[in-house]
Design a protein around this motif. Structure first.
Motif, PDB file in Angstrom:
ATOM      1  N   UNK A   1       8.089   0.138  17.005  1.00  0.00           N
ATOM      2  CA  UNK A   1       6.985   0.001  16.057  1.00  0.00           C
ATOM      3  C   UNK A   1       6.733   1.353  15.392  1.00  0.00           C
ATOM      4  N   UNK A   2       6.327   1.377  14.119  1.00  0.00           N
ATOM      5  CA  UNK A   2       6.042   2.658  13.444  1.00  0.00           C
ATOM      6  C   UNK A   2       4.960   3.476  14.133  1.00  0.00           C
ATOM      7  N   UNK A   3       4.130   2.838  14.949  1.00  0.00           N
ATOM      8  CA  UNK A   3       3.070   3.570  15.648  1.00  0.00           C
ATOM      9  C   UNK A   3       3.608   4.406  16.808  1.00  0.00           C
ATOM     10  N   UNK A   4       4.852   4.168  17.211  1.00  0.00           N
ATOM     11  CA  UNK A   4       5.439   4.887  18.345  1.00  0.00           C
ATOM     12  C   UNK A   4       5.807   6.309  17.930  1.00  0.00           C
ATOM     13  N   UNK A   5       5.415   7.285  18.732  1.00  0.00           N
ATOM     14  CA  UNK A   5       5.765   8.691  18.499  1.00  0.00           C
ATOM     15  C   UNK A   5       7.009   9.042  19.305  1.00  0.00           C
ATOM     16  N   UNK A   6       7.689  10.146  18.968  1.00  0.00           N
ATOM     17  CA  UNK A   6       8.870  10.540  19.757  1.00  0.00           C
ATOM     18  C   UNK A   6       8.601  10.649  21.253  1.00  0.00           C
ATOM     19  N   UNK A   7       7.417  11.135  21.622  1.00  0.00           N
ATOM     20  CA  UNK A   7       7.118  11.267  23.051  1.00  0.00           C
ATOM     21  C   UNK A   7       6.999   9.909  23.736  1.00  0.00           C
TER      22      UNK A   7
ATOM     23  N   UNK B   1       1.619   1.295   1.545  1.00  0.00           N
ATOM     24  CA  UNK B   1       1.848   2.631   2.088  1.00  0.00           C
ATOM     25  C   UNK B   1       1.391   3.722   1.128  1.00  0.00           C
ATOM     26  N   UNK B   2       1.749   3.611  -0.142  1.00  0.00           N
ATOM     27  CA  UNK B   2       1.418   4.659  -1.106  1.00  0.00           C
ATOM     28  C   UNK B   2      -0.072   4.698  -1.418  1.00  0.00           C
ATOM     29  N   UNK B   3      -0.691   3.536  -1.537  1.00  0.00           N
ATOM     30  CA  UNK B   3      -2.117   3.510  -1.882  1.00  0.00           C
ATOM     31  C   UNK B   3      -2.975   3.986  -0.720  1.00  0.00           C
ATOM     32  N   UNK B   4      -2.535   3.721   0.506  1.00  0.00           N
ATOM     33  CA  UNK B   4      -3.284   4.150   1.682  1.00  0.00           C
ATOM     34  C   UNK B   4      -4.461   3.268   2.022  1.00  0.00           C
TER      35      UNK B   4
ATOM     36  N   UNK C   1      -1.655   4.700  11.837  1.00  0.00           N
ATOM     37  CA  UNK C   1      -0.506   5.210  12.589  1.00  0.00           C
ATOM     38  C   UNK C   1       0.796   4.938  11.846  1.00  0.00           C
ATOM     39  N   UNK C   2       0.911   3.719  11.313  1.00  0.00           N
ATOM     40  CA  UNK C   2       2.109   3.360  10.549  1.00  0.00           C
ATOM     41  C   UNK C   2       2.257   4.284   9.340  1.00  0.00           C
ATOM     42  N   UNK C   3       1.152   4.512   8.649  1.00  0.00           N
ATOM     43  CA  UNK C   3       1.194   5.306   7.423  1.00  0.00           C
ATOM     44  C   UNK C   3       1.611   6.751   7.698  1.00  0.00           C
ATOM     45  N   UNK C   4       0.959   7.398   8.673  1.00  0.00           N
ATOM     46  CA  UNK C   4       1.249   8.807   8.914  1.00  0.00           C
ATOM     47  C   UNK C   4       2.640   8.988   9.516  1.00  0.00           C
ATOM     48  N   UNK C   5       3.093   8.019  10.330  1.00  0.00           N
ATOM     49  CA  UNK C   5       4.453   8.092  10.879  1.00  0.00           C
ATOM     50  C   UNK C   5       5.489   7.938   9.768  1.00  0.00           C
ATOM     51  N   UNK C   6       5.205   7.053   8.813  1.00  0.00           N
ATOM     52  CA  UNK C   6       6.110   6.869   7.674  1.00  0.00           C
ATOM     53  C   UNK C   6       6.164   8.119   6.810  1.00  0.00           C
ATOM     54  N   UNK C   7       5.015   8.775   6.634  1.00  0.00           N
ATOM     55  CA  UNK C   7       4.968  10.014   5.857  1.00  0.00           C
ATOM     56  C   UNK C   7       5.763  11.112   6.557  1.00  0.00           C
ATOM     57  N   UNK C   8       5.644  11.177   7.887  1.00  0.00           N
ATOM     58  CA  UNK C   8       6.405  12.159   8.675  1.00  0.00           C
ATOM     59  C   UNK C   8       7.901  11.995   8.418  1.00  0.00           C
TER      60      UNK C   8
END
Length: 294
Positions: free
Chosen positions: A116-122, A199-202, A238-245
């Protein structure tokens, strides 16, 4: 009566199930790796292959999407395509590495996302499940390689290992179904399509997800918690900021100010605060993104 003729011990029984979509791992290679000196492996991107890393002796360290990862014995790390990876080798560390692709048998195509996009590397580091049994599966897998058995035999054994490790992740962490739950997979796919469209509009207008899924607001809140592990607004953030990363790693030529403007943040300072809250460091400290290999 003939019941006394046999001593039958039933260990498992699989009731008839409706055929469903199950991801199938296609094994590429598997390796036993030992570090003979300290050093940094070059930054590289996993383009098509997933990598499963299992430490055997010592702690395996690396950077994954510029996040420092520590994975000890009794744990494993699962890396998916599109992630930027750099090993930190330390003398004496030993680990196992498995490279594979994931096939969607339903459509005969390979997929490049499981989390899921909410998942972080850790979050991609997990405790090894059923440790003693898993160790025996791994021993059998490498024995098949040492004995020179046909590769499909090794691939069949790896399928068992894959099911064990992916089953260790919380259900809300896995975007692609690995256990045949087609209904959840379909809903996740629809949710991610809506998230991506905004995603772009936020901003995610009220009722957008409910209309797409055909459910009430109350049901959507329950689904969000069950499948994404958070309330709808938090899951979208979470999805948005992970996608931006991920976008920043792919576009190192863009400044933080340009990124903030592109994704409709009020100003780069607010964007930096949101980024820091999610990843623990500001976007300016993401690393030398010009070295990312895309």
């Amino acid at each position: 009566m003939q019941q006394d003729m046999l001593d039958v011990r039933m260990f498992a029984y699989t009731a008839p199930r409706v055929p469903s979509y199950i991801l199938h791992p296609v094994l590429m290679d598997f390796q036993q790796v030992a570090a003979v000196r300290d050093g940094e492996w070059g930054r590289h991107t996993h383009f098509k292959d997933f990598e499963l890393i299992i430490p055997v002796e010592g702690r395996y360290d690396c950077a994954l999407d510029d996040v420092e990862i520590r994975c000890g014995t009794g744990q494993f790390l699962l890396i998916q395509p599109g992630q930027v990876h750099q090993d930190h080798f330390r003398t004496g560390v030993r680990f196992l590495a498995f490279h594979f692709q994931l096939l969607n048998p339903e459509k005969s195509v390979y997929i490049d996302k499981i989390f899921s996009p909410a998942v972080t590397p850790k979050d991609q580091v997990m405790t090894m499940p059923e440790r003693s049994f898993t160790d025996r599966v791994i021993e059998l897998l490498f024995a098949s390689g040492h004995e020179g058995l046909p590769f499909p035999v090794s691939e069949g054994i790896f399928l068992s290992l894959f099911r064990l490790v992916t089953g260790a992740f919380p259900p809300e962490s896995v975007l692609q179904s690995t256990d045949g739950d087609e209904r959840n997979h379909r809903m996740l796919r629809q949710i991610m399509e809506v998230f991506t469209a905004h995603l772009l509009s936020g901003t995610l207008p009220a009722g957008t997800i409910e209309r797409r899924l055909g459910v009430s607001s109350r049901t959507w809140h329950r689904i969000s918690h069950e499948l994404l592990g958070a309330a709808p607004r938090t899951a979208f953030e979470r999805f948005r900021i992970s996608s931006i990363h991920t976008f920043m790693l792919k576009h190192p030529e863009l400044s933080v100010k340009e990124i903030a403007s592109r994704f409709n943040f009020a100003d780069p300072f607010y964007f930096s605060r949101v980024f820091r809250r999610h990843f623990g460091y500001p976007p300016s400290a993401l690393g030398d993104r010009k070295k990312a290999a895309f």
